[in-house]
Design a protein around this motif. Structure first.
Motif, PDB file in Angstrom:
ATOM      1  N   SER A 124      11.121  17.883   2.747  1.00 16.78           N
ATOM      2  CA  SER A 124       9.680  18.023   2.566  1.00 16.78           C
ATOM      3  C   SER A 124       9.199  17.196   1.383  1.00 16.78           C
ATOM      4  O   SER A 124       8.129  16.585   1.429  1.00 16.78           O
ATOM      5  N   ALA A 125      10.007  17.166   0.315  1.00 23.50           N
ATOM      6  CA  ALA A 125       9.645  16.364  -0.862  1.00 23.50           C
ATOM      7  C   ALA A 125       9.631  14.874  -0.529  1.00 23.50           C
ATOM      8  O   ALA A 125       8.773  14.126  -1.002  1.00 23.50           O
ATOM      9  N   LEU A 126      10.576  14.430   0.289  1.00 23.48           N
ATOM     10  CA  LEU A 126      10.590  13.031   0.718  1.00 23.48           C
ATOM     11  C   LEU A 126       9.359  12.720   1.573  1.00 23.48           C
ATOM     12  O   LEU A 126       8.763  11.640   1.456  1.00 23.48           O
ATOM     13  N   PHE A 127       8.983  13.653   2.422  1.00 22.98           N
ATOM     14  CA  PHE A 127       7.797  13.456   3.253  1.00 22.98           C
ATOM     15  C   PHE A 127       6.540  13.419   2.388  1.00 22.98           C
ATOM     16  O   PHE A 127       5.611  12.638   2.659  1.00 22.98           O
ATOM     17  N   ALA A 128       6.501  14.236   1.330  1.00 21.16           N
ATOM     18  CA  ALA A 128       5.368  14.194   0.399  1.00 21.16           C
ATOM     19  C   ALA A 128       5.251  12.799  -0.199  1.00 21.16           C
ATOM     20  O   ALA A 128       4.152  12.270  -0.378  1.00 21.16           O
ATOM     21  N   GLY A 129       6.393  12.181  -0.500  1.00 25.05           N
ATOM     22  CA  GLY A 129       6.384  10.812  -1.004  1.00 25.05           C
ATOM     23  C   GLY A 129       5.858   9.830   0.025  1.00 25.05           C
ATOM     24  O   GLY A 129       5.135   8.876  -0.308  1.00 25.05           O
ATOM     25  N   ASP A 130       6.196  10.057   1.302  1.00 28.07           N
ATOM     26  CA  ASP A 130       5.693   9.195   2.370  1.00 28.07           C
ATOM     27  C   ASP A 130       4.175   9.327   2.506  1.00 28.07           C
ATOM     28  O   ASP A 130       3.465   8.326   2.730  1.00 28.07           O
ATOM     29  N   LEU A 131       3.669  10.555   2.381  1.00 27.03           N
ATOM     30  CA  LEU A 131       2.225  10.778   2.457  1.00 27.03           C
ATOM     31  C   LEU A 131       1.512  10.096   1.284  1.00 27.03           C
ATOM     32  O   LEU A 131       0.449   9.492   1.460  1.00 27.03           O
ATOM     33  N   LEU A 132       2.110  10.204   0.091  1.00 24.49           N
ATOM     34  CA  LEU A 132       1.509   9.543  -1.072  1.00 24.49           C
ATOM     35  C   LEU A 132       1.403   8.045  -0.826  1.00 24.49           C
ATOM     36  O   LEU A 132       0.352   7.434  -1.065  1.00 24.49           O
ATOM     37  N   ARG A 133       2.470   7.435  -0.343  1.00 26.66           N
ATOM     38  CA  ARG A 133       2.452   5.995  -0.061  1.00 26.66           C
ATOM     39  C   ARG A 133       1.387   5.668   0.980  1.00 26.66           C
ATOM     40  O   ARG A 133       0.681   4.659   0.854  1.00 26.66           O
ATOM     41  N   MET A 134       1.230   6.506   2.004  1.00 20.59           N
ATOM     42  CA  MET A 134       0.227   6.289   3.042  1.00 20.59           C
ATOM     43  C   MET A 134      -1.174   6.282   2.434  1.00 20.59           C
ATOM     44  O   MET A 134      -1.990   5.382   2.724  1.00 20.59           O
ATOM     45  N   TYR A 135      -1.457   7.256   1.573  1.00 26.37           N
ATOM     46  CA  TYR A 135      -2.789   7.324   0.969  1.00 26.37           C
ATOM     47  C   TYR A 135      -3.034   6.176  -0.016  1.00 26.37           C
ATOM     48  O   TYR A 135      -4.143   5.646  -0.092  1.00 26.37           O
ATOM     49  N   LEU A 136      -1.996   5.792  -0.745  1.00 26.15           N
ATOM     50  CA  LEU A 136      -2.151   4.665  -1.676  1.00 26.15           C
ATOM     51  C   LEU A 136      -2.426   3.377  -0.917  1.00 26.15           C
ATOM     52  O   LEU A 136      -3.266   2.555  -1.327  1.00 26.15           O
ATOM     53  N   ARG A 137      -1.725   3.178   0.203  1.00 23.20           N
ATOM     54  CA  ARG A 137      -1.944   1.980   1.017  1.00 23.20           C
ATOM     55  C   ARG A 137      -3.347   2.003   1.653  1.00 23.20           C
ATOM     56  O   ARG A 137      -4.027   0.971   1.733  1.00 23.20           O
ATOM     57  N   TYR A 138      -3.756   3.176   2.123  1.00 22.79           N
ATOM     58  CA  TYR A 138      -5.091   3.311   2.718  1.00 22.79           C
ATOM     59  C   TYR A 138      -6.167   3.012   1.674  1.00 22.79           C
ATOM     60  O   TYR A 138      -7.136   2.282   1.951  1.00 22.79           O
ATOM     61  N   ALA A 139      -5.991   3.548   0.467  1.00 18.80           N
ATOM     62  CA  ALA A 139      -6.947   3.297  -0.604  1.00 18.80           C
ATOM     63  C   ALA A 139      -7.009   1.813  -0.929  1.00 18.80           C
ATOM     64  O   ALA A 139      -8.092   1.252  -1.164  1.00 18.80           O
ATOM     65  N   GLU A 140      -5.858   1.163  -0.927  1.00 18.42           N
ATOM     66  CA  GLU A 140      -5.811  -0.269  -1.197  1.00 18.42           C
ATOM     67  C   GLU A 140      -6.604  -1.044  -0.147  1.00 18.42           C
ATOM     68  O   GLU A 140      -7.342  -1.983  -0.471  1.00 18.42           O
ATOM     69  N   ARG A 141      -6.472  -0.650   1.108  1.00 14.71           N
ATOM     70  CA  ARG A 141      -7.219  -1.310   2.185  1.00 14.71           C
ATOM     71  C   ARG A 141      -8.726  -1.133   2.003  1.00 14.71           C
ATOM     72  O   ARG A 141      -9.514  -2.020   2.363  1.00 14.71           O
TER      73      ARG A 141
END
Length: 366
Positions: A124-141
């Motif tokens: 679950s902690a690894l998935f939380a990291g994946d979600l963080l990366r998703m939101y950071l990439r979305y924000a960058e876009r």
């Protein structure tokens, strides 16, 4: 003017009044007021544009109809054009009706987004990291700025808990482009189905992470906090943060006694910095709590939006074996999970925006 749109008159007047205010340099001496006025002006600008388009389209359709009815000359050419003019008028009417539906007044705000590992332990902690990366990439876009303000790492490189501030690009005034307008739908339980890195036999596991989204307080005076209602504890930090982090009591835990809301912060090197960040998060949480109470009491159109910060609601499933993303609230489903996790989140969020808009339109019509 159609009676159902009579309310537009005072909005046109408000738009003109704000336009005059924004032309006054004295107004811009107060950055907070200027920002608020700018957002309202942009929101009303959509109403003004839709209203003018509606007036032009309906006037054209009515003029053509009158010409056909009252003219003794050959009107075949006008009759051929009338259906298209009437269709344009109907579309303009629908557009005006949509922009007149009250939108969330917080849409233009920035947000503090928190991701918490849930069921599933290290996976679950690894998935939380994946979600963080998703939101950071979305924000960058989107051209948004991001700042990780607190993070608790897990043993395998994920996150037990991470908080990130997301800010709109400078100069953006359209509430529809606001961070809260788009990310408020992300609050809830996000479920993942995949083979964990800790799984030796290749079995698919299901785990989850919770996401909380809070509109950020722009002015500290907006949320008044009595210092006598705070319990502030300091302790020695346990995570990264420089050579002094483990030798001084720099970590801060603030508890708001009336509500029981607790915020801990240890990422910064100094106690003062951690306290400031903790107060920043506390204000956002108190604002969200106040809005939820007001929405519940008024039972107004914002209820569905405020409800999205409830982590108990499972909102989405990320299925790795099938490369599938599914939103359980809107029925959205696609087989491009890899792209979504790389920040291509717009279609998923758009499905939530469209569903919410349809609900608000239905409520306004009832």
């Amino acid at each position: 003017m159609t009676e159902s749109f009579a309310a537009v008159e005072h909005l046109l007047a408000e738009h003109a009044e704000i336009e005059t205010l924004l032309a006054d340099p004295a107004v811009h001496a107060d950055a907070g007021r200027a920002r608020t006025l700018g957002r309202r002006y942009a929101e009303l600008g959509q109403v003004v544009a839709a209203y003018r388009a509606w007036r032009e389209a309906t006037d054209d359709a009515e003029a053509a109809a009158e010409l056909i009815e009252g003219s003794g000359e050959d009107t075949a050419e006008f009759a051929a054009e009338l259906p298209a003019l009437q269709e344009a008028a109907a579309a303009a009417t629908e557009k005006l009706r949509r922009v007149l539906v009250p939108r969330d007044p917080d849409d233009g705000r920035d947000v503090i987004l928190e991701i918490k590992a849930g069921e599933g332990g290290e996976e679950s902690a690894l998935f939380a990291g994946d979600l963080l990366r998703m939101y950071l990439r979305y924000a960058e876009r989107r051209g948004w700025k991001t700042e990780v303000i607190e993070a608790t790492d897990s043993d395998l490189g994920g996150y037990k808990d991470v908080q990130v501030a997301v800010k709109a690009r400078a100069g953006s005034t359209d509430p529809a482009d606001g961070v809260w307008a788009n990310l408020k739908y992300e609050g809830g339980v996000h479920r993942v189905q995949r083979v964990p890195v800790t799984e030796s036999q290749g079995r698919i596991h299901t785990s989850a992470a919770g996401v909380l989204v809070f509109p950020e307080v722009e002015d500290a005076g907006e949320i008044e906090i009595d210092q006598n209602e705070l319990r502030i504890d300091v302790y020695r930090s346990s995570g990264p943060g420089g050579q002094s982090v483990n030798t001084t009591d720099s970590a801060v835990r603030i508890t708001h006694l009336p509500t029981g809301i607790t915020v801990s912060m240890q990422n910064e090197k100094s106690q003062l910095q951690n306290r400031e960040q903790a107060m920043r998060v506390l204000r956002a949480r108190l604002l969200a709590a106040r809005q939820e109470e007001e929405a519940a009491a008024a039972n107004d159109l914002r209820r569905s939006q405020v409800r999205t910060v409830d982590r108990s609601e499972r909102i989405r499933t990320y299925n790795y074996p099938e490369n599938r993303i599914a939103d359980h609230r809107t029925g959205y489903k696609a087989y491009n999970l890899d792209q979504v996790l790389d920040g291509d989140l717009e279609p998923v969020i758009r499905s939530a925006i469209d569903a919410d808009e349809a609900a608000r339109l239905a409520a306004a019509a009832s």
